[in-house]
Design a protein around this motif. Sequence first.
Motif, PDB file in Angstrom:
ATOM      1  N   SER A  51      51.519 -90.595 -19.016  1.00 14.31           N
ATOM      2  CA  SER A  51      52.660 -91.041 -19.817  1.00 14.31           C
ATOM      3  C   SER A  51      52.457 -92.524 -20.091  1.00 14.31           C
ATOM      4  O   SER A  51      52.905 -93.383 -19.339  1.00 14.31           O
ATOM      5  CB  SER A  51      53.983 -90.800 -19.084  1.00 14.31           C
ATOM      6  N   ALA A  52      51.719 -92.790 -21.158  1.00 11.59           N
ATOM      7  CA  ALA A  52      51.379 -94.176 -21.495  1.00 11.59           C
ATOM      8  C   ALA A  52      51.718 -94.443 -22.953  1.00 11.59           C
ATOM      9  O   ALA A  52      51.272 -93.713 -23.841  1.00 11.59           O
ATOM     10  CB  ALA A  52      49.899 -94.437 -21.240  1.00 11.59           C
ATOM     11  N   ARG A  53      52.522 -95.458 -23.206  1.00  7.64           N
ATOM     12  CA  ARG A  53      52.866 -95.867 -24.573  1.00  7.64           C
ATOM     13  C   ARG A  53      51.909 -96.971 -25.007  1.00  7.64           C
ATOM     14  O   ARG A  53      51.752 -97.975 -24.312  1.00  7.64           O
ATOM     15  CB  ARG A  53      54.309 -96.350 -24.641  1.00  7.64           C
ATOM     16  N   LEU A  54      51.290 -96.768 -26.168  1.00  8.45           N
ATOM     17  CA  LEU A  54      50.335 -97.734 -26.689  1.00  8.45           C
ATOM     18  C   LEU A  54      50.733 -98.147 -28.097  1.00  8.45           C
ATOM     19  O   LEU A  54      51.260 -97.343 -28.875  1.00  8.45           O
ATOM     20  CB  LEU A  54      48.922 -97.134 -26.722  1.00  8.45           C
ATOM     21  N   SER A  55      50.459 -99.386 -28.408  1.00 14.20           N
ATOM     22  CA  SER A  55      50.695 -99.889 -29.757  1.00 14.20           C
ATOM     23  C   SER A  55      49.406 -99.803 -30.563  1.00 14.20           C
ATOM     24  O   SER A  55      48.299 -99.824 -30.007  1.00 14.20           O
ATOM     25  CB  SER A  55      51.176-101.348 -29.706  1.00 14.20           C
ATOM     26  N   LYS A  56      49.538 -99.719 -31.851  1.00 15.41           N
ATOM     27  CA  LYS A  56      48.377 -99.640 -32.739  1.00 15.41           C
ATOM     28  C   LYS A  56      47.423-100.808 -32.473  1.00 15.41           C
ATOM     29  O   LYS A  56      47.829-101.969 -32.479  1.00 15.41           O
ATOM     30  CB  LYS A  56      48.874 -99.680 -34.184  1.00 15.41           C
ATOM     31  N   GLY A  57      46.175-100.473 -32.181  1.00 15.68           N
ATOM     32  CA  GLY A  57      45.166-101.487 -31.901  1.00 15.68           C
ATOM     33  C   GLY A  57      45.021-101.840 -30.439  1.00 15.68           C
ATOM     34  O   GLY A  57      44.067-102.540 -30.069  1.00 15.68           O
ATOM     35  N   GLN A  58      45.928-101.380 -29.579  1.00 17.60           N
ATOM     36  CA  GLN A  58      45.844-101.685 -28.150  1.00 17.60           C
ATOM     37  C   GLN A  58      44.639-100.974 -27.533  1.00 17.60           C
ATOM     38  O   GLN A  58      44.352 -99.824 -27.843  1.00 17.60           O
ATOM     39  CB  GLN A  58      47.133-101.252 -27.436  1.00 17.60           C
ATOM     40  N   GLU A  59      43.944-101.659 -26.655  1.00 21.82           N
ATOM     41  CA  GLU A  59      42.740-101.088 -26.057  1.00 21.82           C
ATOM     42  C   GLU A  59      43.068 -99.894 -25.163  1.00 21.82           C
ATOM     43  O   GLU A  59      43.961 -99.937 -24.331  1.00 21.82           O
ATOM     44  CB  GLU A  59      42.002-102.164 -25.241  1.00 21.82           C
TER      45      GLU A  59
END
Length: 294
Positions: free
Chosen positions: A242-250
Amino acid sequence: MKTRTQSVRSRIFDQEDINFALTNLVPRRWLTRMIGRLSRIENPLVARTSIGIWRMFSDLDLSEARATSFRSMRDCFTRELKEGARPIDPDPQTFTSPSDGMVAACGRITNGLLLQAKGLKYELAELLGDDGLADRFRGGSFATLRLKSSMYHRFHAPYDCQVHSVTHFHGDTWNVNPATLKRVPRVYCRNERAVVLVRLRPSGHVIALVPIGAILVASIRLHFLDTTLHMKRAGPSVHQVSARLSKGQEMGWFEQGSTIVVVAPRGLELADAVKEGELIRMGRPLMRLTRSMG
């Protein structure tokens, strides 16, 4: 007598045969383990020598690297880039490339099949290890990005998203270069790989990112897992995330170059500039959202 064209084709074929033999008809798993150990040696002389040899046989360019010196060959393989070296396309309708890479194949998913190389296809269900999951992508699009050993080896979120699961498949370490893709069926399904399922926010589209290992590259690191995925681990193994990532985040990295297969459902179409054989950089348009899930 052979024509000039036939002679050129013969030389290319011979070169490909030699390339195929040197990189595949060897003890692949043993060689991968040995190179892995060598690449981790943190010694200035070993690092400089191994990187120097690597540069002799590739187009390695370190001008974009954040660091100016490296503790080991692995440190160089997994290098970070200078700030701003890979600008992220801000268009909310754009799904960006998760990595640098050559577009090895791309197109529509037809009858559950993806193109590996001219004349060779493979089943999406086998790649994903799940018939039901493969059905969700019927009529969708795919792009196969091949990372050369000299390229930037980190990969990033192609859109604002939620990572739901990672399934790791234990496998072989065939090379994934063009010479192999033309000769060995189902290479991506045979090799070490991870199926990373992400849901785009807010559209709800579910995307599969499939990092695939290869000879010398059988380790995949993901920031949202507390373990490294490599060929010593038995599989398949499923990791709920359950990981939220933003566009471009590694998201993670390979320990050398390899391949990422991006699989998308209907509602996403390949960007106009995405063509087989073209170079694409991380952060540039790979697909476009054509409709929402609502």
